[in-house]
Scaffold this active site. Structure first.
Site, short mmCIF file in Angstrom:
data_model
loop_
_atom_site.label_atom_id
_atom_site.label_comp_id
_atom_site.label_asym_id
_atom_site.label_seq_id
_atom_site.Cartn_x
_atom_site.Cartn_y
_atom_site.Cartn_z
N LYS A 24 0.86 -1.18 0.00
CA LYS A 24 0.00 0.00 0.00
C LYS A 24 0.90 1.24 0.00
O LYS A 24 1.67 1.46 0.94
CB LYS A 24 -0.92 0.01 1.21
CG LYS A 24 -1.84 1.24 1.24
CD LYS A 24 -2.47 1.45 2.59
CE LYS A 24 -3.10 2.83 2.64
NZ LYS A 24 -3.49 3.21 4.02
N GLY A 84 -7.94 9.63 9.90
CA GLY A 84 -8.18 9.75 11.33
C GLY A 84 -9.25 10.75 11.73
O GLY A 84 -9.51 10.93 12.92
N ALA A 130 -9.50 5.95 4.53
CA ALA A 130 -9.38 7.14 5.40
C ALA A 130 -10.70 7.89 5.52
O ALA A 130 -11.42 8.08 4.54
CB ALA A 130 -8.30 8.09 4.93
N ASN A 185 -8.71 2.00 10.17
CA ASN A 185 -7.95 1.66 11.37
C ASN A 185 -8.49 2.43 12.57
O ASN A 185 -9.02 1.86 13.52
CB ASN A 185 -6.48 1.94 11.16
CG ASN A 185 -5.59 1.48 12.32
OD1 ASN A 185 -4.41 1.76 12.35
ND2 ASN A 185 -6.14 0.78 13.31
N THR A 186 -8.39 3.76 12.53
CA THR A 186 -8.76 4.59 13.69
C THR A 186 -10.19 4.37 14.13
O THR A 186 -10.48 4.33 15.33
CB THR A 186 -8.53 6.08 13.37
OG1 THR A 186 -7.23 6.25 12.84
CG2 THR A 186 -8.66 6.92 14.63
#
Length: 260
Positions: free
Chosen positions: A102, A163, A189, A211-212
């Site tokens: 990535k 994030g 994102a 992720n976040t």
């Protein structure tokens, strides 16, 4: 394996949710959340995570072994073409020739917004070097097409800044990218909660990486499960085809044909 598989670089995956491995309180929480997500591809920040480069530190691969998950090394934290390319080559060495990577080349430390010019340059180098490149980029349809034309295996436009948890901010751009793509398009994102993931999938995206949104939830394991279900529901809704939008109701029980 579902008949509706996600295919990246010639390999099929049953899950359309990809998850990151950072920001958890410990490796056990990382493992538990990853399990709950149902993800088959997990992304790893090579500059921040030990996958063997430091023998004295806990190794992520001990809890997420490559024989069970596809490890997707990423170039998080790279702000130059040289750093991104070097990081990908290090990951390939650490993972015994693993080609899937990535790519992200950041342009701003505050927003972590991509430097698209540098991203294009790095993508071209990596594709020529034999990498299967999944590339993080802006939601610009022209840039997304250019990256596809360079040979990237998947294009990953942001929904909102990394994030931020703001959700999909420009549905039109994502739909334009999806409509004109011949490679998988995955939102990368900006997802904050399950409805954001469902919206991305309902717009026709092939998958979502996050992720976040999971790691910073009050209960990461429960949120991981919610994200799995949201991605599945959004994909089903896209395949089913939503009803047309109307200004007024269309009576489900019309007057015509009544007996009394």
């Amino acid at each position: 394996m579902s008949d509706d598989a996600l295919v990246i670089a010639g390999r099929s995956y049953g899950s359309r949710l990809l998850v990151g491995t950072g920001k958890y309180k410990d490796l056990e929480e990382t493992r538990a959340a990853t399990e709950a997500s149902g993800a088959e591809i997990v992304t790893v920040a090579i500059r921040r995570t030990n996958i063997g480069q430091d023998p004295g530190e806990p190794n992520l691969l001990d809890v997420l072994p490559p024989d069970r998950w596809t490890i997707l090394p990423n170039t998080a934290g790279c702000y130059t073409v040289a750093d991104a390319v070097r990081t990908c080559r290090l990951a390939r060495e650490l993972l015994d020739g693993h080609a899937l990577t990535k790519l992200e080349v950041l342009g701003d430390e505050k927003t972590l917004y991509p430097d698209v010019t540098a991203t294009l340059e790095a993508a071209e180098i990596l594709v020529k070097d034999g990498f299967d490149v999944m590339v993080y980029t802006s939601d610009d349809p022209i840039i997304a097409k250019r990256l596809e034309e360079l040979g990237c295996a998947a294009v990953m436009p942001l929904a909102a800044p990394i994030g931020s948890g703001l959700g999909v901010q420009n549905r039109y751009n994502l739909m334009e990218i999806v409509d004109n793509a011949k490679v998988p398009i995955l939102v990368d994102a900006g997802v904050g909660t399950a409805s954001d993931a469902a919206i991305a999938m309902e717009l026709g995206c092939d998958g979502v990486l996050m992720n976040t949104a999971i790691a910073h939830a009050r209960d990461p394991v429960r949120m991981a499960r919610a994200m799995r279900l949201a991605v599945e529901a959004g994909r089903d809704a896209w395949l089913a085809g939503r009803m047309p939008r109307r200004r007024y109701a269309n009576a489900s029980s019309p007057e015509d044909g009544r007996f009394f």
